[in-house]
Design a protein around this motif. Structure first.
Motif, PDB file in Angstrom:
ATOM      1  N   GLU A 240     -15.254  -3.804  -7.733  1.00 34.74           N
ATOM      2  CA  GLU A 240     -16.367  -3.020  -8.280  1.00 34.74           C
ATOM      3  C   GLU A 240     -15.874  -1.928  -9.229  1.00 34.74           C
ATOM      4  O   GLU A 240     -16.595  -1.535 -10.161  1.00 34.74           O
ATOM      5  CB  GLU A 240     -17.173  -2.380  -7.151  1.00 34.74           C
ATOM      6  CG  GLU A 240     -17.613  -3.348  -6.052  1.00 34.74           C
ATOM      7  CD  GLU A 240     -16.586  -3.457  -4.936  1.00 34.74           C
ATOM      8  OE1 GLU A 240     -16.603  -2.637  -3.999  1.00 34.74           O
ATOM      9  OE2 GLU A 240     -15.752  -4.371  -5.019  1.00 34.74           O
ATOM     10  N   ARG A 241     -14.682  -1.417  -8.980  1.00 38.36           N
ATOM     11  CA  ARG A 241     -14.137  -0.365  -9.850  1.00 38.36           C
ATOM     12  C   ARG A 241     -13.492  -0.949 -11.095  1.00 38.36           C
ATOM     13  O   ARG A 241     -13.469  -0.313 -12.152  1.00 38.36           O
ATOM     14  CB  ARG A 241     -13.116   0.469  -9.081  1.00 38.36           C
ATOM     15  CG  ARG A 241     -13.718   1.360  -8.007  1.00 38.36           C
ATOM     16  CD  ARG A 241     -12.617   2.159  -7.332  1.00 38.36           C
ATOM     17  NE  ARG A 241     -11.845   2.924  -8.297  1.00 38.36           N
ATOM     18  CZ  ARG A 241     -10.620   3.427  -8.057  1.00 38.36           C
ATOM     19  NH1 ARG A 241     -10.058   3.217  -6.882  1.00 38.36           N
ATOM     20  NH2 ARG A 241      -9.984   4.106  -8.982  1.00 38.36           N
ATOM     21  N   VAL A 242     -12.962  -2.155 -10.977  1.00 40.24           N
ATOM     22  CA  VAL A 242     -12.284  -2.768 -12.112  1.00 40.24           C
ATOM     23  C   VAL A 242     -13.273  -3.348 -13.106  1.00 40.24           C
ATOM     24  O   VAL A 242     -13.048  -3.319 -14.326  1.00 40.24           O
ATOM     25  CB  VAL A 242     -11.306  -3.854 -11.612  1.00 40.24           C
ATOM     26  CG1 VAL A 242     -10.753  -4.683 -12.770  1.00 40.24           C
ATOM     27  CG2 VAL A 242     -10.162  -3.220 -10.831  1.00 40.24           C
TER      28      VAL A 242
ATOM     29  N   GLN B 293      -0.365   2.768 -17.337  1.00 37.58           N
ATOM     30  CA  GLN B 293      -1.085   2.749 -16.065  1.00 37.58           C
ATOM     31  C   GLN B 293      -1.227   1.310 -15.606  1.00 37.58           C
ATOM     32  O   GLN B 293      -1.668   0.447 -16.360  1.00 37.58           O
ATOM     33  CB  GLN B 293      -2.475   3.378 -16.196  1.00 37.58           C
ATOM     34  CG  GLN B 293      -3.213   3.430 -14.846  1.00 37.58           C
ATOM     35  CD  GLN B 293      -4.620   4.007 -14.961  1.00 37.58           C
ATOM     36  OE1 GLN B 293      -5.100   4.290 -16.056  1.00 37.58           O
ATOM     37  NE2 GLN B 293      -5.283   4.173 -13.835  1.00 37.58           N
TER      38      GLN B 293
ATOM     39  N   ILE C  78      -2.927  -1.142 -12.666  1.00 38.76           N
ATOM     40  CA  ILE C  78      -3.964  -1.214 -11.640  1.00 38.76           C
ATOM     41  C   ILE C  78      -3.845  -2.553 -10.939  1.00 38.76           C
ATOM     42  O   ILE C  78      -3.894  -3.617 -11.581  1.00 38.76           O
ATOM     43  CB  ILE C  78      -5.375  -1.070 -12.252  1.00 38.76           C
ATOM     44  CG1 ILE C  78      -5.484   0.243 -13.034  1.00 38.76           C
ATOM     45  CG2 ILE C  78      -6.443  -1.159 -11.154  1.00 38.76           C
ATOM     46  CD1 ILE C  78      -6.744   0.346 -13.870  1.00 38.76           C
TER      47      ILE C  78
ATOM     48  N   LEU D 275      -5.488  -5.227  -8.643  1.00 35.20           N
ATOM     49  CA  LEU D 275      -6.794  -5.649  -8.150  1.00 35.20           C
ATOM     50  C   LEU D 275      -6.661  -6.060  -6.684  1.00 35.20           C
ATOM     51  O   LEU D 275      -6.111  -7.120  -6.366  1.00 35.20           O
ATOM     52  CB  LEU D 275      -7.340  -6.808  -8.973  1.00 35.20           C
ATOM     53  CG  LEU D 275      -8.708  -7.364  -8.562  1.00 35.20           C
ATOM     54  CD1 LEU D 275      -9.792  -6.289  -8.673  1.00 35.20           C
ATOM     55  CD2 LEU D 275      -9.088  -8.571  -9.397  1.00 35.20           C
TER      56      LEU D 275
ATOM     57  N   GLU E  24       0.824  -1.207   0.000  1.00 36.27           N
ATOM     58  CA  GLU E  24       0.000   0.000   0.000  1.00 36.27           C
ATOM     59  C   GLU E  24       0.861   1.261   0.000  1.00 36.27           C
ATOM     60  O   GLU E  24       0.567   2.234  -0.707  1.00 36.27           O
ATOM     61  CB  GLU E  24      -0.930   0.019   1.218  1.00 36.27           C
ATOM     62  CG  GLU E  24      -1.923  -1.134   1.265  1.00 36.27           C
ATOM     63  CD  GLU E  24      -1.328  -2.394   1.887  1.00 36.27           C
ATOM     64  OE1 GLU E  24      -0.099  -2.418   2.168  1.00 36.27           O
ATOM     65  OE2 GLU E  24      -2.084  -3.357   2.087  1.00 36.27           O
TER      66      GLU E  24
ATOM     67  N   ALA F 278      -2.147   2.469  -9.121  1.00 37.95           N
ATOM     68  CA  ALA F 278      -3.550   2.450  -8.699  1.00 37.95           C
ATOM     69  C   ALA F 278      -3.880   1.103  -8.063  1.00 37.95           C
ATOM     70  O   ALA F 278      -3.447   0.053  -8.545  1.00 37.95           O
ATOM     71  CB  ALA F 278      -4.462   2.708  -9.894  1.00 37.95           C
ATOM     72  N   ARG F 279      -4.616   1.144  -6.983  1.00 39.04           N
ATOM     73  CA  ARG F 279      -5.112  -0.069  -6.326  1.00 39.04           C
ATOM     74  C   ARG F 279      -6.633   0.031  -6.296  1.00 39.04           C
ATOM     75  O   ARG F 279      -7.181   0.961  -5.711  1.00 39.04           O
ATOM     76  CB  ARG F 279      -4.549  -0.191  -4.909  1.00 39.04           C
ATOM     77  CG  ARG F 279      -3.080  -0.551  -4.888  1.00 39.04           C
ATOM     78  CD  ARG F 279      -2.470  -0.421  -3.501  1.00 39.04           C
ATOM     79  NE  ARG F 279      -3.190  -1.159  -2.474  1.00 39.04           N
ATOM     80  CZ  ARG F 279      -3.024  -2.464  -2.230  1.00 39.04           C
ATOM     81  NH1 ARG F 279      -2.179  -3.174  -2.962  1.00 39.04           N
ATOM     82  NH2 ARG F 279      -3.709  -3.053  -1.264  1.00 39.04           N
ATOM     83  N   ALA F 280      -7.303  -0.916  -6.929  1.00 42.42           N
ATOM     84  CA  ALA F 280      -8.747  -0.792  -7.110  1.00 42.42           C
ATOM     85  C   ALA F 280      -9.467  -2.048  -6.661  1.00 42.42           C
ATOM     86  O   ALA F 280      -8.986  -3.174  -6.862  1.00 42.42           O
ATOM     87  CB  ALA F 280      -9.069  -0.510  -8.578  1.00 42.42           C
ATOM     88  N   ALA F 281     -10.628  -1.854  -6.051  1.00 38.46           N
ATOM     89  CA  ALA F 281     -11.495  -2.958  -5.650  1.00 38.46           C
ATOM     90  C   ALA F 281     -12.196  -3.530  -6.881  1.00 38.46           C
ATOM     91  O   ALA F 281     -12.279  -2.875  -7.928  1.00 38.46           O
ATOM     92  CB  ALA F 281     -12.521  -2.466  -4.634  1.00 38.46           C
TER      93      ALA F 281
ATOM     94  N   VAL G 107      -4.459  -4.354 -15.713  1.00 37.90           N
ATOM     95  CA  VAL G 107      -4.907  -4.801 -14.395  1.00 37.90           C
ATOM     96  C   VAL G 107      -4.188  -6.098 -14.068  1.00 37.90           C
ATOM     97  O   VAL G 107      -4.208  -7.044 -14.872  1.00 37.90           O
ATOM     98  CB  VAL G 107      -6.437  -5.030 -14.362  1.00 37.90           C
ATOM     99  CG1 VAL G 107      -6.858  -5.600 -12.997  1.00 37.90           C
ATOM    100  CG2 VAL G 107      -7.177  -3.734 -14.635  1.00 37.90           C
TER     101      VAL G 107
END
Length: 487
Positions: free
Chosen positions: A376-378, A451, A453, A455, A291, A371-374, A428
């Motif tokens: 629902e965002r991915v 970029q 990301i 998950l 993080e 970027a770190r995404a849950a 991702v």
């Protein structure tokens, strides 16, 4: 007799201290490089280490046998079984006693008998232990990497890790015959294995620290197969690729590991050196949690957080023949260095503290981010086909269930396959729980992907959030859940 089980969790590796209360003598079986632990334990028990042995030439950690003997003056006992190519090159210098099948030695009143049990490796020995002060039959057996709780040692490492072409089939057949010999031992014998759950030296080791011969011959899958050809097929099926560093460990432990006291100290480096080292291509490992790394890091650095999996991925991704450096809090440097040296990563050039990030930003501009995404965002990005989805789990995991539309590139293969991933569109990365994907994200970001990301929580989080349009894939290649992503 006194017996102590010493377990190294990051390596999933077991050593043993066997002591004779009457004479104060002690034996250490399969020591790793953290020899201070054995010295302290022996001192607490009022024992002196007079003997050191190991079951085989290890592939997954640097042996501590040579160093422990050098520190204590203990007699070393090593296998002299197997072909000439797998003899201990350092045995003569250490004045080791060489053991063959049926040989024994005494540690006070404790009798230790060698059994040649090849299969995992050609020279492998197991050791029957008898406390002669009260018995004339053995109490247990140090089974090394031949018999584990619920599993057996893999016979493919000599070929896959050490490059001995064509050795796997013969090793598997040797292992089958070693297991037949194991069946003939008394059922009451305790089994003290060399590894537990999580070790790459077997396929599916149990988490229980010890067992008995009777229990294993009844419930260990390998003993249920009585046909040699069927066993060979079963033991080789779905064996994962061994970590890259295993080949290095085989060589080091055969030739004789350098003593840690001869290695240079790992010291704080000047901030001015950082940019130059990056320009030279020096691998710089940022040991902060994923993080924190994602929130801001020096471009081109690799994130390997110091958690339980760090040794596995350090062994895959870090160089053994070139210097590398660390970014780490001062209070964890000594522990991190000792951990990396467990697998022979001895070329640590030095370290910077996280204060280097502030200095870097002042001189070179903003830090890089990931970027770190849950889930629902991915999900909308996947549905629109706006990203490349990379699953960095093993092929076996991928076949067992995956996000539809993802491509499988295991983390172990990623450095060599970066060119397969587009660098001009968002990527991702996903694993099972988020540990491997964070490392993969740092690799991709370091090579300049537009970029990246990560998950968060991996496939486990994806399934837990009950994403819509999930399906159950019952095809032969994937007989469990496969999650529908892009159409």
């Amino acid at each position: 007799m006194l017996l102590r089980h010493i377990y190294h969790q990051p390596l999933a590796q077991a050593s043993y201290l066997v002591g004779c209360a009457a004479t104060g003598e002690a034996l250490v079986v399969d020591p790793n490089r953290d020899i201070d632990h054995y010295l302290a334990l022996a001192a607490r028990e009022g024992l002196r280490i007079t003997a050191v042995t190991e079951t085989h030439i290890h592939a997954d950690f640097v042996s501590g046998a040579r160093e422990l003997a050098a520190r204590t003056g203990a007699q070393v006992y090593l296998s002299d079984e197997g072909p000439a190519a797998w003899k201990y090159a350092w045995a003569a210098d250490a004045r080791a006693t060489l053991l063959h099948d049926g040989d024994h030695f005494m540690v006070g009143n404790v009798r230790v008998e060698a059994l040649h049990t090849p299969g995992h490796t050609p020279e492998h020995l197991s050791f029957l232990v008898t406390d002669t002060a009260g018995a004339n039959e053995p109490m247990g057996i140090f089974s090394g990497d031949v018999v584990f709780v619920g599993d057996v040692g893999r016979p493919d490492l000599l070929e896959k890790a050490a490059g001995v072409a064509g050795s796997t089939d013969q090793a598997a057949r040797q292992l089958f015959r070693s297991l037949q010999r194991f069946r003939d031992l008394p059922a009451y014998l305790q089994v003290w294995p060399g590894h537990g759950a999580g070790s790459a030296c077997g396929r599916a080791l149990g988490a229980v620290p010890q067992s008995t011969v009777g229990y294993e011959t009844r419930f260990n899958w390998a003993f249920a197969i009585h046909d040699e050809d069927a066993f060979v097929q079963a033991v080789l099926q779905d064996q994962p690729a061994p970590p890259r560093y295993f080949a290095q460990m085989k060589r080091v432990n055969k030739l004789g590991p350098p003593l840690t006291t001869d290695l240079p100290p790992v010291e704080l480096l000047a901030l001015a050196q950082l940019a130059g080292e990056l320009a030279l291509g020096t691998v710089i490992v940022d040991t902060r949690p994923a993080e924190q790394f994602a929130a801001g890091h020096i471009p081109g650095t690799l994130n390997l957080a110091t958690d339980a999996d760090v040794l596995t991925w350090a062994g895959w991704l870090l160089p053994f023949d070139q210097p590398f450096a660390l970014i780490a809090e001062p209070q964890i440097v000594a522990e991190t260095v000792a951990l990396l040296r467990m697998i022979g990563l001895d070329t640590i050039a030095g370290f910077w503290t996280p204060a280097a990030l502030t200095a870097w930003a002042a001189d070179h501009g903003p830090l890089a981010t990931i970027a770190r995404a849950a889930p629902e965002r991915v999900r909308p990005l996947i549905d629109r086909g706006a990203v490349t989805m990379v699953d960095v789990r093993t092929p076996q995991e991928y076949r067992g269930g995956h996000i539809r539309g993802s491509r499988n590139i295991p983390l172990s293969d990623l450095p060599a396959r970066l060119d397969e991933i587009p660098s001009d569109q968002p990527v991702v990365v996903q694993c099972q729980s988020g540990v491997r994907s964070a490392i993969a994200a740092s690799l991709l970001a370091g090579r300049g992907t537009t970029q990246v990301i990560d998950l968060v929580g991996g496939l486990s989080a994806w399934l837990a959030t009950d994403q819509p349009a999930t399906t159950t894939d019952r095809t032969p290649a994937a007989a469990s859940v496969a999650v529908s992503g892009a159409a």
